[in-house]
Design a protein around this motif. Sequence first.
Motif, PDB file in Angstrom:
ATOM      1  N   GLU A 163       1.055  -1.558  -0.010  1.00 29.51           N
ATOM      2  CA  GLU A 163      -0.198   0.027   0.097  1.00 29.51           C
ATOM      3  C   GLU A 163       0.951   1.368   0.265  1.00 29.51           C
ATOM      4  O   GLU A 163       0.639   1.932  -0.671  1.00 29.51           O
ATOM      5  CB  GLU A 163      -1.055   0.245   0.973  1.00 29.51           C
ATOM      6  CG  GLU A 163      -2.268  -1.139   1.326  1.00 29.51           C
ATOM      7  CD  GLU A 163      -2.903  -0.892   2.699  1.00 29.51           C
ATOM      8  OE1 GLU A 163      -4.330  -1.389   2.554  1.00 29.51           O
ATOM      9  OE2 GLU A 163      -2.321  -0.277   3.656  1.00 29.51           O
ATOM     10  N   ARG A 164       2.018   1.071   0.984  1.00 30.54           N
ATOM     11  CA  ARG A 164       2.944   2.540   0.791  1.00 30.54           C
ATOM     12  C   ARG A 164       3.238   2.261  -0.930  1.00 30.54           C
ATOM     13  O   ARG A 164       3.431   3.955  -1.221  1.00 30.54           O
ATOM     14  CB  ARG A 164       4.013   2.029   1.776  1.00 30.54           C
ATOM     15  CG  ARG A 164       2.937   3.012   3.187  1.00 30.54           C
ATOM     16  CD  ARG A 164       4.188   2.497   3.849  1.00 30.54           C
ATOM     17  NE  ARG A 164       4.293   1.447   4.890  1.00 30.54           N
ATOM     18  CZ  ARG A 164       5.415   0.670   5.455  1.00 30.54           C
ATOM     19  NH1 ARG A 164       6.644   0.643   4.674  1.00 30.54           N
ATOM     20  NH2 ARG A 164       4.568  -0.847   6.221  1.00 30.54           N
ATOM     21  N   LEU A 165       4.277   1.317  -1.079  1.00 33.50           N
ATOM     22  CA  LEU A 165       5.089   1.961  -2.248  1.00 33.50           C
ATOM     23  C   LEU A 165       3.650   1.936  -3.921  1.00 33.50           C
ATOM     24  O   LEU A 165       4.151   2.670  -4.318  1.00 33.50           O
ATOM     25  CB  LEU A 165       5.011   0.526  -2.972  1.00 33.50           C
ATOM     26  CG  LEU A 165       6.401   0.130  -2.140  1.00 33.50           C
ATOM     27  CD1 LEU A 165       6.815  -1.481  -2.778  1.00 33.50           C
ATOM     28  CD2 LEU A 165       7.601   0.726  -2.958  1.00 33.50           C
ATOM     29  N   GLU A 166       2.107   2.072  -3.218  1.00 28.70           N
ATOM     30  CA  GLU A 166       1.388   2.177  -4.247  1.00 28.70           C
ATOM     31  C   GLU A 166       0.958   4.002  -4.137  1.00 28.70           C
ATOM     32  O   GLU A 166       0.616   4.360  -5.105  1.00 28.70           O
ATOM     33  CB  GLU A 166      -0.259   1.625  -4.192  1.00 28.70           C
ATOM     34  CG  GLU A 166       0.016  -0.411  -4.729  1.00 28.70           C
ATOM     35  CD  GLU A 166      -1.302  -0.644  -4.547  1.00 28.70           C
ATOM     36  OE1 GLU A 166      -1.473  -1.938  -5.004  1.00 28.70           O
ATOM     37  OE2 GLU A 166      -2.206  -0.339  -3.646  1.00 28.70           O
ATOM     38  N   ARG A 167       1.312   4.821  -2.732  1.00 20.88           N
ATOM     39  CA  ARG A 167       0.433   5.567  -2.862  1.00 20.88           C
ATOM     40  C   ARG A 167       1.991   6.488  -3.290  1.00 20.88           C
ATOM     41  O   ARG A 167       2.014   7.136  -3.957  1.00 20.88           O
ATOM     42  CB  ARG A 167       0.668   6.079  -1.160  1.00 20.88           C
ATOM     43  CG  ARG A 167      -0.997   5.811  -1.155  1.00 20.88           C
ATOM     44  CD  ARG A 167      -1.323   5.762   0.854  1.00 20.88           C
ATOM     45  NE  ARG A 167      -0.026   5.556   1.670  1.00 20.88           N
ATOM     46  CZ  ARG A 167      -0.262   4.625   2.564  1.00 20.88           C
ATOM     47  NH1 ARG A 167      -0.874   3.731   2.586  1.00 20.88           N
ATOM     48  NH2 ARG A 167       1.237   4.154   3.624  1.00 20.88           N
ATOM     49  N   PHE A 168       3.177   5.622  -2.717  1.00 21.61           N
ATOM     50  CA  PHE A 168       4.146   6.853  -3.370  1.00 21.61           C
ATOM     51  C   PHE A 168       4.314   6.350  -4.955  1.00 21.61           C
ATOM     52  O   PHE A 168       5.166   7.310  -5.564  1.00 21.61           O
ATOM     53  CB  PHE A 168       5.697   5.646  -3.047  1.00 21.61           C
ATOM     54  CG  PHE A 168       7.137   5.968  -3.181  1.00 21.61           C
ATOM     55  CD1 PHE A 168       7.527   7.530  -3.088  1.00 21.61           C
ATOM     56  CD2 PHE A 168       7.544   5.731  -4.047  1.00 21.61           C
ATOM     57  CE1 PHE A 168       8.744   8.169  -3.386  1.00 21.61           C
ATOM     58  CE2 PHE A 168       8.933   5.661  -4.525  1.00 21.61           C
ATOM     59  CZ  PHE A 168       9.196   7.100  -4.791  1.00 21.61           C
ATOM     60  N   GLY A 169       3.884   5.140  -5.470  1.00 23.49           N
ATOM     61  CA  GLY A 169       3.613   5.101  -7.240  1.00 23.49           C
ATOM     62  C   GLY A 169       2.556   6.466  -7.346  1.00 23.49           C
ATOM     63  O   GLY A 169       3.074   7.172  -8.820  1.00 23.49           O
ATOM     64  N   VAL A 170       1.533   6.414  -6.856  1.00 25.85           N
ATOM     65  CA  VAL A 170       0.334   7.639  -7.287  1.00 25.85           C
ATOM     66  C   VAL A 170       1.174   8.613  -6.787  1.00 25.85           C
ATOM     67  O   VAL A 170       0.817   9.889  -8.077  1.00 25.85           O
ATOM     68  CB  VAL A 170      -0.791   6.660  -6.256  1.00 25.85           C
ATOM     69  CG1 VAL A 170      -1.359   8.537  -6.353  1.00 25.85           C
ATOM     70  CG2 VAL A 170      -1.516   5.952  -6.693  1.00 25.85           C
ATOM     71  N   CYS A 171       2.365   9.392  -6.089  1.00 26.41           N
ATOM     72  CA  CYS A 171       2.577  10.384  -6.126  1.00 26.41           C
ATOM     73  C   CYS A 171       4.088  10.622  -7.037  1.00 26.41           C
ATOM     74  O   CYS A 171       4.154  11.609  -7.676  1.00 26.41           O
ATOM     75  CB  CYS A 171       3.519   9.694  -4.642  1.00 26.41           C
ATOM     76  SG  CYS A 171       2.748  10.683  -3.569  1.00 26.41           S
ATOM     77  N   LEU A 172       4.228   9.461  -7.440  1.00 29.16           N
ATOM     78  CA  LEU A 172       5.387   9.952  -8.625  1.00 29.16           C
ATOM     79  C   LEU A 172       4.619   9.989 -10.084  1.00 29.16           C
ATOM     80  O   LEU A 172       4.974  11.110 -11.282  1.00 29.16           O
ATOM     81  CB  LEU A 172       5.725   8.513  -9.072  1.00 29.16           C
ATOM     82  CG  LEU A 172       7.544   8.262  -7.944  1.00 29.16           C
ATOM     83  CD1 LEU A 172       7.786   7.178  -8.591  1.00 29.16           C
ATOM     84  CD2 LEU A 172       8.080   9.093  -8.134  1.00 29.16           C
ATOM     85  N   ALA A 173       3.480   9.694 -10.793  1.00 28.88           N
ATOM     86  CA  ALA A 173       2.437   9.926 -11.673  1.00 28.88           C
ATOM     87  C   ALA A 173       2.449  10.950 -11.907  1.00 28.88           C
ATOM     88  O   ALA A 173       2.093  11.292 -12.727  1.00 28.88           O
ATOM     89  CB  ALA A 173       1.270   8.318 -11.472  1.00 28.88           C
ATOM     90  N   ASN A 174       1.526  11.408 -10.557  1.00 29.23           N
ATOM     91  CA  ASN A 174       0.785  12.859 -10.247  1.00 29.23           C
ATOM     92  C   ASN A 174       1.580  13.493  -9.212  1.00 29.23           C
ATOM     93  O   ASN A 174       1.416  13.798  -7.906  1.00 29.23           O
ATOM     94  CB  ASN A 174      -0.660  12.921 -10.363  1.00 29.23           C
ATOM     95  CG  ASN A 174      -0.872  13.641  -9.923  1.00 29.23           C
ATOM     96  OD1 ASN A 174      -1.084  14.511 -10.795  1.00 29.23           O
ATOM     97  ND2 ASN A 174      -2.508  13.883 -10.103  1.00 29.23           N
ATOM     98  N   PRO A 175       2.620  14.213  -9.475  1.00 33.82           N
ATOM     99  CA  PRO A 175       3.746  15.015  -8.510  1.00 33.82           C
ATOM    100  C   PRO A 175       2.944  16.449  -8.090  1.00 33.82           C
ATOM    101  O   PRO A 175       3.324  16.844  -7.012  1.00 33.82           O
ATOM    102  CB  PRO A 175       4.608  15.367  -9.654  1.00 33.82           C
ATOM    103  CG  PRO A 175       4.830  15.073 -10.834  1.00 33.82           C
ATOM    104  CD  PRO A 175       3.106  14.475 -11.051  1.00 33.82           C
TER     105      PRO A 175
END
Length: 180
Positions: A163-175
């Motif tokens: 879940e933390r990695l997915e949230r981090f991935g969302v942050c990467l995709a939408n900075p």
Amino acid sequence: MSDLFRPVIDFAYAGGVTMIPLLLCCTAMWYCILRAWFEVLPTPGHHSHAQLADTFACLCSGRTHTDARLAACLAETIHAHTRRRLSAAAVFAGVAPLLGLLGTVTGMIDTFDCVARFGMVNPKALSTGISQAMISTQTGLVVAVPGLIAVYFLRRRAHRTRERLERFGVCLANPEGGTA
């Protein structure tokens, strides 16, 4: 040193033939658990976020929706090995009591066979079969219970990490901070 292992070898020998697959099952289960443990627990050399960011930087398309799905897939891929190892460990932990039960049945068959041949006059022969049955049952449970507890703990930990990695991935995709 051999005096240290002699009681263990004697115990395994007294448990009968099913102790061999129980030992193999125990070894495979703890191998999977330890590998998953090292993947899930944070260590100084473990950089899931950096790995995700590097891969994402190579593959991102610049479209927010596509990049969000890409980041979620990458996060899932990073933890796919952990999930498979924990599933295998859960199977081994589930099989161990069944192997112990097989040892119980084998020991009881030996006991009844002994009764059929010698009658009730040989208590040592009777107790050997019953002892084999109880030892294999005990070993199956001793293998399974800590394994199931470890798998449960690591699955929860792996789920939180994913879940933390997915949230981090969302942050990467939408900075800009929006959700995808």
